[in-house]
Design a protein around this motif. Structure first.
Motif, PDB file in Angstrom:
ATOM      1  N   ALA A   6    -119.982   7.337  45.403  1.00 33.75           N
ATOM      2  CA  ALA A   6    -119.442   6.211  45.858  1.00 33.75           C
ATOM      3  C   ALA A   6    -118.253   5.545  45.450  1.00 33.75           C
ATOM      4  CB  ALA A   6    -120.935   5.684  45.609  1.00 33.75           C
ATOM      5  N   ILE A   7    -117.717   5.304  46.560  1.00 33.98           N
ATOM      6  CA  ILE A   7    -116.289   5.110  46.309  1.00 33.98           C
ATOM      7  C   ILE A   7    -116.367   3.210  45.747  1.00 33.98           C
ATOM      8  CG2 ILE A   7    -113.499   4.455  46.319  1.00 33.98           C
ATOM      9  CD1 ILE A   7    -114.935   7.626  46.210  1.00 33.98           C
ATOM     10  N   ILE A   8    -116.733   2.791  44.296  1.00 32.56           N
ATOM     11  CA  ILE A   8    -117.057   1.249  44.220  1.00 32.56           C
ATOM     12  C   ILE A   8    -116.043   0.428  44.320  1.00 32.56           C
ATOM     13  CG2 ILE A   8    -117.753  -0.429  43.214  1.00 32.56           C
ATOM     14  CD1 ILE A   8    -119.801   1.709  44.025  1.00 32.56           C
ATOM     15  N   ILE A   9    -115.191  -0.857  45.011  1.00 30.50           N
ATOM     16  CA  ILE A   9    -114.293  -1.551  45.530  1.00 30.50           C
ATOM     17  C   ILE A   9    -114.720  -2.998  45.163  1.00 30.50           C
ATOM     18  CG2 ILE A   9    -113.220   0.186  47.081  1.00 30.50           C
ATOM     19  CD1 ILE A   9    -113.113  -1.240  49.508  1.00 30.50           C
ATOM     20  N   LEU A  10    -114.138  -4.286  44.351  1.00 23.96           N
ATOM     21  CA  LEU A  10    -114.659  -4.703  44.549  1.00 23.96           C
ATOM     22  C   LEU A  10    -113.288  -6.547  45.514  1.00 23.96           C
ATOM     23  CD1 LEU A  10    -115.021  -5.577  40.450  1.00 23.96           C
ATOM     24  CD2 LEU A  10    -116.697  -5.042  42.532  1.00 23.96           C
ATOM     25  N   ALA A  16    -107.473   0.067  51.297  1.00 24.57           N
ATOM     26  CA  ALA A  16    -106.961   1.834  51.392  1.00 24.57           C
ATOM     27  C   ALA A  16    -106.665   2.668  51.217  1.00 24.57           C
ATOM     28  CB  ALA A  16    -105.413   1.119  51.895  1.00 24.57           C
ATOM     29  N   MET A  17    -106.506   2.380  49.642  1.00 23.75           N
ATOM     30  CA  MET A  17    -107.359   3.768  48.559  1.00 23.75           C
ATOM     31  C   MET A  17    -107.905   3.988  48.495  1.00 23.75           C
ATOM     32  SD  MET A  17    -105.933   5.111  45.631  1.00 23.75           S
ATOM     33  CE  MET A  17    -104.161   4.437  44.900  1.00 23.75           C
ATOM     34  N   ALA A  18    -109.668   3.418  48.732  1.00 26.50           N
ATOM     35  CA  ALA A  18    -110.770   3.801  48.542  1.00 26.50           C
ATOM     36  C   ALA A  18    -111.172   4.457  49.821  1.00 26.50           C
ATOM     37  CB  ALA A  18    -111.531   2.701  48.571  1.00 26.50           C
ATOM     38  N   ALA A  19    -110.448   3.906  51.092  1.00 26.36           N
ATOM     39  CA  ALA A  19    -110.636   4.847  52.239  1.00 26.36           C
ATOM     40  C   ALA A  19    -110.311   6.044  52.292  1.00 26.36           C
ATOM     41  CB  ALA A  19    -109.973   4.394  53.558  1.00 26.36           C
ATOM     42  N   LEU A  25    -112.527  12.984  49.008  1.00 31.90           N
ATOM     43  CA  LEU A  25    -113.523  13.778  48.432  1.00 31.90           C
ATOM     44  C   LEU A  25    -115.267  13.402  48.493  1.00 31.90           C
ATOM     45  CD1 LEU A  25    -113.058  11.155  45.418  1.00 31.90           C
ATOM     46  CD2 LEU A  25    -112.802  13.402  45.062  1.00 31.90           C
ATOM     47  N   ASP A  26    -114.950  12.727  50.045  1.00 34.26           N
ATOM     48  CA  ASP A  26    -116.513  13.330  51.271  1.00 34.26           C
ATOM     49  C   ASP A  26    -117.556  12.491  50.852  1.00 34.26           C
ATOM     50  OD1 ASP A  26    -117.926  14.100  53.162  1.00 34.26           O
ATOM     51  OD2 ASP A  26    -119.313  15.306  52.094  1.00 34.26           O
ATOM     52  N   GLY A  27    -116.971  11.564  50.189  1.00 33.80           N
ATOM     53  CA  GLY A  27    -117.585   9.887  49.609  1.00 33.80           C
ATOM     54  C   GLY A  27    -117.408   9.392  50.746  1.00 33.80           C
ATOM     55  N   GLU A  28    -118.392   7.623  49.873  1.00 38.03           N
ATOM     56  CA  GLU A  28    -117.679   6.428  51.065  1.00 38.03           C
ATOM     57  C   GLU A  28    -118.054   5.048  50.070  1.00 38.03           C
ATOM     58  OE1 GLU A  28    -122.148   6.391  52.339  1.00 38.03           O
ATOM     59  OE2 GLU A  28    -123.177   6.127  50.613  1.00 38.03           O
ATOM     60  N   VAL A  29    -117.017   4.304  51.144  1.00 39.03           N
ATOM     61  CA  VAL A  29    -116.768   3.189  50.433  1.00 39.03           C
ATOM     62  C   VAL A  29    -117.883   2.370  50.091  1.00 39.03           C
ATOM     63  CG1 VAL A  29    -114.972   1.810  50.419  1.00 39.03           C
ATOM     64  CG2 VAL A  29    -114.365   3.291  51.450  1.00 39.03           C
ATOM     65  N   HIS A  30    -118.197   1.791  49.082  1.00 43.46           N
ATOM     66  CA  HIS A  30    -119.079   0.732  48.432  1.00 43.46           C
ATOM     67  C   HIS A  30    -118.151  -0.729  48.408  1.00 43.46           C
ATOM     68  CE1 HIS A  30    -123.182   3.228  47.851  1.00 43.46           C
ATOM     69  NE2 HIS A  30    -122.121   4.194  48.321  1.00 43.46           N
ATOM     70  N   GLY A  31    -118.406  -1.655  49.234  1.00 41.71           N
ATOM     71  CA  GLY A  31    -117.687  -3.074  48.754  1.00 41.71           C
ATOM     72  C   GLY A  31    -118.522  -4.477  48.440  1.00 41.71           C
ATOM     73  N   LEU A  32    -117.791  -4.946  48.353  1.00 40.42           N
ATOM     74  CA  LEU A  32    -118.096  -6.401  47.811  1.00 40.42           C
ATOM     75  C   LEU A  32    -118.739  -7.230  48.296  1.00 40.42           C
ATOM     76  CD1 LEU A  32    -119.737  -8.552  45.629  1.00 40.42           C
ATOM     77  CD2 LEU A  32    -117.343  -8.825  44.597  1.00 40.42           C
ATOM     78  N   ARG A  33    -119.682  -7.494  49.314  1.00 39.71           N
ATOM     79  CA  ARG A  33    -119.370  -8.205  49.979  1.00 39.71           C
ATOM     80  C   ARG A  33    -118.783  -9.509  50.603  1.00 39.71           C
ATOM     81  NH1 ARG A  33    -124.041  -7.212  53.954  1.00 39.71           N
ATOM     82  NH2 ARG A  33    -124.880  -6.661  51.759  1.00 39.71           N
ATOM     83  N   LYS A  34    -118.891 -10.658  50.082  1.00 47.72           N
ATOM     84  CA  LYS A  34    -118.135 -11.522  49.999  1.00 47.72           C
ATOM     85  C   LYS A  34    -116.668 -11.472  49.874  1.00 47.72           C
ATOM     86  CE  LYS A  34    -118.211 -13.051  44.369  1.00 47.72           C
ATOM     87  NZ  LYS A  34    -118.697 -14.002  43.948  1.00 47.72           N
ATOM     88  N   ARG A  35    -115.847  -9.703  49.427  1.00 44.12           N
ATOM     89  CA  ARG A  35    -114.887 -10.162  49.841  1.00 44.12           C
ATOM     90  C   ARG A  35    -114.514  -8.943  50.522  1.00 44.12           C
ATOM     91  NH1 ARG A  35    -113.235  -9.720  43.152  1.00 44.12           N
ATOM     92  NH2 ARG A  35    -113.966 -11.660  42.134  1.00 44.12           N
ATOM     93  N   ILE A  36    -114.547  -8.031  50.845  1.00 49.90           N
ATOM     94  CA  ILE A  36    -115.064  -6.640  51.963  1.00 49.90           C
ATOM     95  C   ILE A  36    -115.201  -7.724  53.154  1.00 49.90           C
ATOM     96  CG2 ILE A  36    -114.349  -4.481  51.996  1.00 49.90           C
ATOM     97  CD1 ILE A  36    -113.404  -5.638  49.579  1.00 49.90           C
ATOM     98  N   GLY A  37    -116.857  -8.039  53.322  1.00 51.02           N
ATOM     99  CA  GLY A  37    -117.296  -8.206  54.494  1.00 51.02           C
ATOM    100  C   GLY A  37    -117.741  -6.674  55.008  1.00 51.02           C
ATOM    101  N   ASP A  38    -117.746  -6.932  56.299  1.00 45.13           N
ATOM    102  CA  ASP A  38    -117.702  -5.534  57.181  1.00 45.13           C
ATOM    103  C   ASP A  38    -117.209  -3.924  56.849  1.00 45.13           C
ATOM    104  OD1 ASP A  38    -120.575  -6.760  57.343  1.00 45.13           O
ATOM    105  OD2 ASP A  38    -119.754  -7.394  59.360  1.00 45.13           O
TER     106      ASP A  38
END
Length: 616
Positions: A6-10, A16-19, A25-38
């Motif tokens: 799980a690639i965590i970003i706030l 771009a780095m997370a993607a 790494l065959d991972g998935e991006v997890h983002g803070l909703r209020k800052r990343i949106g959808d």
């Protein structure tokens, strides 16, 4: 349970780095909703709760955030370090990559890989990794350490200047920077045989043994497990070195085989009769009886040999119990998840994604979708998965093709794939789960399922139904007895539907009407309204909920007497309150609906059943 990092970003600046890391790494991006949106595959609102949840699940975590913040959030939840997943903090610009936890569980290796991708520095502090480039307490995939409790002392001795001798074939140790010599005082032993653990050394098990097993249908799992243990003991081989259980494909759903595999902690793989028959020249105990029954001259020995391949060998011939057979094969290399022979048992995940929004989709459903290779469903439902569908093979179906949709999903799983059959709401409420089991029940008919589709593993995961979503949006209308009734007469005779509406009206249930109208069907809801008016007040609240959890969501509350069929469409769920259902307005102008649990009858409690016209 998915093991994807799980690639965590706030912040959006880290997207771009997370993607990039997620791709590599065959991972998935997890983002803070209020800052990343959808823009992230998974979104969250509470950083601490999300990180802790992932950590407890055992998910590798790559957090593009301050190392100190990650430490503070996870510190109260640290326990057994042998079970902790990799946790890595990465500077947003990639300059620093810090493995915080799980260094010997892959974090150090992953940190090096990330640093190489982003041209950063991997701040690895594990002494053994720095000095020798290897973690003795965490062997690579396909290997097991028999005495992990000794590893810390062995590593300390080596760091202090001791030397080791390698006994057996273990390239990952031979190619390391360990101080190896023929007369080394510390033994590093690699063996699949039943040998004693070195007094002052480590014993590694290469998981290269395969148990080929055949058994009668419905054989007692305890009998098969006992036979497997006896076979290993008689051959002088270690159960810790078993990396695979193998059999013929018609046994894909045999409980005994999966019981043995679970006990040994290894996967099960299957081969068709033709593949097993190709091993006939190498069989020690061919059987014409077995050939006449399943089309090959040996299941146990054939499966063992097919699994280890042409370079492998039969380490122990077939042994028999009353209803089972077992043979042991030895592969030239340990088995790994990415390079397994044969075919696994197909899996069908029947999932309800709720109304469609990420926040209303359960973690279990998300995990099942992530673990799938194929997605089957109505196109709109698959679209609602958003980034979660990335990398999956989609099989889109139109509405009205329900049986074809379910049959296709089951047949795909029958080929050994992991398939998610995607439904909106809850998969078991007016959805596809019922049809899955109906097709299984009729599998032997003229239009039945293939043999493979009958033997798949099935898991059904619940979702938030339209009924639950509507109730939550408007308050607590389901506080007492309720029922659901579909007004569609495509599969249910209208007379049966009328009988159910009358009974629900007489029983004073809160009623959720699914499929209230269609383009061609406009009269049933009006009939139901008039029928219910004979049993409850015209002021009884009715909830009209459309596009729940999605763009265009509307929630209206109207009195039963004023219910207009033209205000309802195919995407609306209609919830009709009972004679006890009430409304209450709050200072913010909202009107809520609730159904008391009989408390209105308690002495000293004053409740009303009135409906405020302002709520409409």
């Amino acid at each position: 349970m998915t093991t994807k990092p799980a690639i965590i970003i706030l912040s959006a600046s880290a997207l771009a780095m997370a993607a990039r890391l997620a791709t590599e790494l065959d991972g998935e991006v997890h983002g803070l909703r209020k800052r990343i949106g959808d823009d992230a595959e998974v979104t969250f609102d509470d950083v601490a709760a999300h990180l802790v949840g992932l950590f407890r699940e055992g998910r590798p975590i790559v957090a593009l955030m301050a190392a100190g913040a990650v430490i503070r959030l996870l510190a109260p939840h640290l326990g057994d370090k042998t079970r902790e997943p990799p946790v890595i903090a990465v500077a947003e610009d990639g300059s620093a990559v810090v493995p915080l936890l799980g260094g010997h569980h892959g974090a150090n290796e992953m940190a090096r890989r990330i640093a190489g991708l982003v041209d950063g520095f991997a701040a690895i502090t594990t002494v053994g990794d720095i000095k020798f480039g290897v973690a003795l307490d965490q062997p690579p995939e396909g290997w097991a350490l028999a005495n992990p409790e000794t590893a810390k002392q062995v590593m300390a001795d080596l760091v202090a200047g001791a030397s080791a001798r390698l006994e057996g074939d273990a390239p990952w140790l031979a190619d390391s920077a360990l101080p190896l010599s023929e007369d080394g005082g510390i033994a590093l032993l690699a063996s699949d045989e039943n040998v004693n653990t070195p007094v002052s050394g480590l014993l590694y098990r290469p998981k290269r043994l395969v148990l080929g097993i055949g058994c009668e249908r419905g054989c007692d799992p305890a009998e098969v497990l006992a036979l497997a243990k006896e076979s290993l003991s008689e051959a002088g081989l270690s159960a810790e070195a078993v990396g695979l259980v193998a059999s013929i494909d018609v046994k894909a759903d045999e409980a005994a085989l999966h019981h043995v595999a679970r006990h040994l902690g290894c996967p099960v793989r299957f081969f068709d009769a033709a593949t097993l028959e190709a091993e006939a020249p190498r069989l020690i105990n061919p059987s014409e009886i077995v050939f006449s029954e399943v089309g090959c001259h040996g299941v146990a020995e054939g499966a063992a040999l097919a699994a280890v391949g042409a370079s492998g060998e039969l380490a122990a011939p077939k042994r028999k119990s009353r209803r089972a057979t077992c043979a042991i094969g030895r592969a030239p290399h340990p088995f790994t998840e990415s390079d397994l022979p044969g075919r696994g048992r197909g899996r069908l995940f029947v999932v309800g994604i709720g109304p469609g929004s990420d926040g209303w989709r359960s973690p279990e459903v998300s995990q099942m979708v992530a673990a799938s290779t194929d997605l089957v469903g109505y196109s709109l439902y698959l679209d609602l998965l958003g980034p979660l569908a990335k990398g999956k093979v989609r099989h889109d179906f139109d509405l009205g093709k329900e049986e074809a949709r379910v049959r296709h999903a089951m047949e795909l799983a029958g080929e050994g794939r992991s398939v998610a059959l995607v439904c909106s709401g809850d998969a078991g409420i007016y959805a596809m789960a019922t049809l899955v089991f109906e097709l299984l029940d009729k599998a032997d008919g003229p239009e039945g399922l293939s043999d493979g589709a009958r033997r798949i593993e099935i898991a059904v995961s619940p979702g938030i139904s339209a009924l639950q979503a509507a109730a939550a949006r408007v308050g607590a209308p389901l506080g007492h007895d309720f029922c659901t009734i579909s007004l569609s007469d495509l599969l249910t005779p209208w007379e049966d539907i009328k009988r159910r509406v009358r009974a629900a009206g007489e029983g004073d249930f809160v009623i959720a009407f699914y499929n209230p109208v269609s383009k061609k069907r406009r009269t049933q809801l009006a009939w139901a309204r008039d029928q219910l008016l004979e049993h409850r007040p015209a002021s009884s609240p009715v909830i009209l909920a459309t596009n729940l959890g999605r763009e265009g969501e509307t929630i209206r509350v109207v009195p039963l007497g004023d219910l207009n069929v033209d205000d309802v469409d195919m995407l609306t769920v209609v919830v009709v309150g009972s004679s006890n259902s009430s409304t209450v307005a709050t200072g913010d102008g909202r009107t809520w609906v609730y159904t008391p649990r009989g408390y209105a009858r308690k002495e000293g409690t004053a409740m009303t059943n009135s409906f405020s016209g302002d709520a409409a």
